[in-house]
Design a protein around this motif. Structure first.
Motif, PDB file in Angstrom:
ATOM      1  N   SER A 160       0.865  -1.163   0.000  1.00  0.00           N
ATOM      2  CA  SER A 160       0.000   0.000   0.000  1.00  0.00           C
ATOM      3  C   SER A 160       0.908   1.221   0.000  1.00  0.00           C
ATOM      4  N   HIS A 161       0.337   2.412   0.230  1.00  0.00           N
ATOM      5  CA  HIS A 161       1.149   3.633   0.153  1.00  0.00           C
ATOM      6  C   HIS A 161       0.661   4.646   1.177  1.00  0.00           C
ATOM      7  N   LEU A 162       1.606   5.223   1.917  1.00  0.00           N
ATOM      8  CA  LEU A 162       1.279   6.240   2.917  1.00  0.00           C
ATOM      9  C   LEU A 162       1.020   7.571   2.221  1.00  0.00           C
ATOM     10  N   SER A 163      -0.093   8.196   2.542  1.00  0.00           N
ATOM     11  CA  SER A 163      -0.471   9.429   1.850  1.00  0.00           C
ATOM     12  C   SER A 163      -0.052  10.698   2.581  1.00  0.00           C
ATOM     13  N   GLU A 164       0.211  10.610   3.880  1.00  0.00           N
ATOM     14  CA  GLU A 164       0.597  11.793   4.655  1.00  0.00           C
ATOM     15  C   GLU A 164       1.466  11.342   5.825  1.00  0.00           C
ATOM     16  N   ALA A 165       2.655  10.892   5.500  1.00  0.00           N
ATOM     17  CA  ALA A 165       3.501  10.254   6.510  1.00  0.00           C
ATOM     18  C   ALA A 165       3.967  11.215   7.597  1.00  0.00           C
ATOM     19  N   LYS A 166       3.891  12.516   7.345  1.00  0.00           N
ATOM     20  CA  LYS A 166       4.264  13.476   8.395  1.00  0.00           C
ATOM     21  C   LYS A 166       3.186  13.594   9.469  1.00  0.00           C
ATOM     22  N   ASN A 167       1.997  13.080   9.171  1.00  0.00           N
ATOM     23  CA  ASN A 167       0.873  13.091  10.113  1.00  0.00           C
ATOM     24  C   ASN A 167       0.831  11.762  10.858  1.00  0.00           C
ATOM     25  N   ARG A 168       1.287  11.768  12.098  1.00  0.00           N
ATOM     26  CA  ARG A 168       1.432  10.531  12.859  1.00  0.00           C
ATOM     27  C   ARG A 168       0.088   9.813  13.058  1.00  0.00           C
ATOM     28  N   GLU A 169      -0.956  10.581  13.371  1.00  0.00           N
ATOM     29  CA  GLU A 169      -2.259   9.969  13.643  1.00  0.00           C
ATOM     30  C   GLU A 169      -2.827   9.287  12.403  1.00  0.00           C
ATOM     31  N   TRP A 170      -2.777   9.984  11.264  1.00  0.00           N
ATOM     32  CA  TRP A 170      -3.303   9.398  10.031  1.00  0.00           C
ATOM     33  C   TRP A 170      -2.446   8.218   9.570  1.00  0.00           C
ATOM     34  N   THR A 171      -1.146   8.339   9.727  1.00  0.00           N
ATOM     35  CA  THR A 171      -0.259   7.235   9.349  1.00  0.00           C
ATOM     36  C   THR A 171      -0.554   5.999  10.183  1.00  0.00           C
ATOM     37  N   ALA A 172      -0.815   6.197  11.474  1.00  0.00           N
ATOM     38  CA  ALA A 172      -1.168   5.070  12.339  1.00  0.00           C
ATOM     39  C   ALA A 172      -2.449   4.398  11.862  1.00  0.00           C
ATOM     40  N   GLU A 173      -3.399   5.208  11.379  1.00  0.00           N
ATOM     41  CA  GLU A 173      -4.643   4.649  10.853  1.00  0.00           C
ATOM     42  C   GLU A 173      -4.375   3.812   9.606  1.00  0.00           C
ATOM     43  N   GLN A 174      -3.544   4.308   8.708  1.00  0.00           N
ATOM     44  CA  GLN A 174      -3.216   3.538   7.505  1.00  0.00           C
ATOM     45  C   GLN A 174      -2.485   2.238   7.865  1.00  0.00           C
ATOM     46  N   ILE A 175      -1.560   2.335   8.801  1.00  0.00           N
ATOM     47  CA  ILE A 175      -0.818   1.140   9.219  1.00  0.00           C
ATOM     48  C   ILE A 175      -1.768   0.102   9.797  1.00  0.00           C
ATOM     49  N   ASN A 176      -2.710   0.539  10.601  1.00  0.00           N
ATOM     50  CA  ASN A 176      -3.681  -0.399  11.195  1.00  0.00           C
ATOM     51  C   ASN A 176      -4.536  -1.065  10.125  1.00  0.00           C
ATOM     52  N   ARG A 177      -4.946  -0.302   9.136  1.00  0.00           N
ATOM     53  CA  ARG A 177      -5.719  -0.889   8.029  1.00  0.00           C
ATOM     54  C   ARG A 177      -4.884  -1.936   7.289  1.00  0.00           C
ATOM     55  N   PHE A 178      -3.616  -1.614   7.097  1.00  0.00           N
ATOM     56  CA  PHE A 178      -2.730  -2.549   6.403  1.00  0.00           C
ATOM     57  C   PHE A 178      -2.504  -3.806   7.241  1.00  0.00           C
ATOM     58  N   LYS A 179      -2.395  -3.646   8.541  1.00  0.00           N
ATOM     59  CA  LYS A 179      -2.215  -4.798   9.423  1.00  0.00           C
ATOM     60  C   LYS A 179      -3.433  -5.719   9.395  1.00  0.00           C
ATOM     61  N   GLU A 180      -4.620  -5.129   9.272  1.00  0.00           N
ATOM     62  CA  GLU A 180      -5.833  -5.954   9.167  1.00  0.00           C
ATOM     63  C   GLU A 180      -5.784  -6.819   7.915  1.00  0.00           C
ATOM     64  N   ILE A 181      -5.355  -6.219   6.815  1.00  0.00           N
ATOM     65  CA  ILE A 181      -5.232  -6.975   5.571  1.00  0.00           C
ATOM     66  C   ILE A 181      -4.140  -8.034   5.708  1.00  0.00           C
ATOM     67  N   GLN A 182      -3.044  -7.685   6.382  1.00  0.00           N
ATOM     68  CA  GLN A 182      -1.963  -8.651   6.608  1.00  0.00           C
ATOM     69  C   GLN A 182      -2.471  -9.876   7.374  1.00  0.00           C
ATOM     70  N   ARG A 183      -3.246  -9.648   8.421  1.00  0.00           N
ATOM     71  CA  ARG A 183      -3.783 -10.778   9.200  1.00  0.00           C
ATOM     72  C   ARG A 183      -4.694 -11.646   8.344  1.00  0.00           C
ATOM     73  N   CYS A 184      -5.512 -10.999   7.528  1.00  0.00           N
ATOM     74  CA  CYS A 184      -6.432 -11.731   6.662  1.00  0.00           C
ATOM     75  C   CYS A 184      -5.672 -12.564   5.637  1.00  0.00           C
ATOM     76  N   VAL A 185      -4.632 -11.977   5.038  1.00  0.00           N
ATOM     77  CA  VAL A 185      -3.857 -12.680   4.013  1.00  0.00           C
ATOM     78  C   VAL A 185      -3.137 -13.875   4.616  1.00  0.00           C
ATOM     79  N   LYS A 186      -2.553 -13.693   5.780  1.00  0.00           N
ATOM     80  CA  LYS A 186      -1.860 -14.805   6.423  1.00  0.00           C
ATOM     81  C   LYS A 186      -2.821 -15.915   6.816  1.00  0.00           C
ATOM     82  N   ALA A 187      -4.058 -15.550   7.154  1.00  0.00           N
ATOM     83  CA  ALA A 187      -5.077 -16.561   7.475  1.00  0.00           C
ATOM     84  C   ALA A 187      -5.439 -17.397   6.257  1.00  0.00           C
TER      85      ALA A 187
END
Length: 365
Positions: A160-187
């Motif tokens: 995926s791609h970070l759209s506003e990496a200087k924004n810690r809160e939004w970046t954390a949201e993107q990372i969490n979304r990506f982690k959800e997909i990661q868990r699903c893919v590994k399952a």
């Protein structure tokens, strides 16, 4: 031939790469690096930069389009090349490339071609986490499951791609979304390489995943790490003429600058045709004999005027630094970006792509 020269310091390029490597390896020794060399390596020359990095410990190169990948292959680059934004089918196989998948129809066409050729194809799948540009956004886990079932397709990566990496809160949201997909893919029993972070995102240990995709940081700019980086590009030209003009003299189109004193005006053979933005008119500075000189009047297509009144020792044919440093003075891509109301990416790609390049190797610096 234009009169603009870009010196590319390969020693600085190596320094920046080693800095990135040290950062990511300190978090995860297994984390891999994907140097981004799209847009002609941000104006630094994709072939030469790739030739340099191919000797390093990299996972793959990242390019935007198929034609960029072909240029690297034709120059003898053997490493894996990930093509980020292209729907090319036949050429992917002919040049041994790794496509990024951003919708199902795209990968169906690649699967059919792989079957026809009796071969398999490794792909990276892009998922949408907040960029709103390219990537699978509708039921991504289900789509990934369907892709995994296609014949002759191997899922090597999920990205995926970070759209506003200087924004810690939004970046954390993107990372969490990506982690959800990661868990699903590994399952699903799939264990690909996961990667989301760009240069700015390297500041977040939780964003590193299995690989990182540095771009601007490789070339010496990233505000999170600027003190540790060395800009690779110096852009210079030569003074083509010096004129003595009285007070009250208009300079360039539109008479936007009128001399307030008897002045020494330099003319340099650089203009907006060279990627030196017209927005820099009456805003920018260059360096002559280790001193800063202001740009005055409108930047022309081929020429720009500078005020040399406070540098009376300046001569025709003197070196003029447009981007870089000399003595105690420097002009950075951040400076030019601020004066032109743009970003350093545009500065580097604009100047670097039009200038004649000279590569400074480690033994020459």
């Amino acid at each position: 031939m234009r009169f603009l020269e870009a010196e590319i310091d390969l020693k600085a390029l190596n320094h920046n790469f080693q800095r990135i490597k040290n950062i990511v390896k300190s978090v995860d020794p297994a984390c891999r690096i994907i140097p981004i060399v799209k847009a002609d390596a941000y104006g630094h020359g994709a072939v030469e930069v790739a030739q340099f990095f191919e000797k390093q410990d990299i996972f793959a190169f990242g390019v935007a389009f198929f034609e960029e990948a072909v240029a690297l292959r034709q120059a003898g680059i053997k490493s894996k090349i990930i093509v980020l934004f292209d729907r090319e089918v036949e050429g992917i196989f002919e040049y041994n490339l790794t496509p990024v998948i951003f919708d199902f129809k795209q990968v169906e066409a690649l699967s059919k071609e792989a079957v026809r050729r009796n071969t398999s194809l490794s792909v990276h799948i892009k998922v949408e986490t907040g960029m709103g540009r390219l990537g699978i956004y509708d039921a991504p886990c289900e789509t990934i499951r369907k892709i995994a079932q296609l014949p002759n397709i191997k899922i090597e990566g999920i990205m995926s791609h970070l759209s506003e990496a200087k924004n810690r809160e939004w970046t954390a949201e993107q990372i969490n979304r990506f982690k959800e997909i990661q868990r699903c893919v590994k399952a699903l029993g799939i264990n690909p390489v996961f990667h989301i972070t760009n240069s700015d995102g390297i500041a977040y240990p939780e964003a590193l995943f299995d690989a990182v995709r540095p771009g601007l940081m490789l070339y010496g700019y990233c505000q999170n790490f600027d003190s540790d980086l060395r800009p690779c590009m110096t852009v210079k030209t030569k003074m083509v003429d010096i004129r003595k003009l009285p007070a009250g003299s208009p300079i360039s189109y539109g008479r936007t600058f009128i001399t307030k004193r008897d002045s020494l005006i330099g003319v340099i053979p650089v203009g907006y045709a060279d990627g030196y933005f017209r927005k820099l008119s009456n805003r920018a500075w260059v360096i002559v004999r280790g001193k800063k000189a202001p740009v005055i009047g409108k930047v022309c297509m081929d020429l720009t005027m500078i005020d040399l009144t406070d540098i009376p020792e300046a001569k025709v044919d003197d070196e003029v630094i447009v981007l870089g440093e000399s003595g105690n003075e420097k002009v950075t891509a951040y400076d030019i970006a601020e004066w032109a109301e743009t970003i350093p990416y545009e500065v580097l790609t604009s100047l670097g792509s039009r200038a004649k390049r000279k590569y400074i190797k480690e033994e020459e610096t």
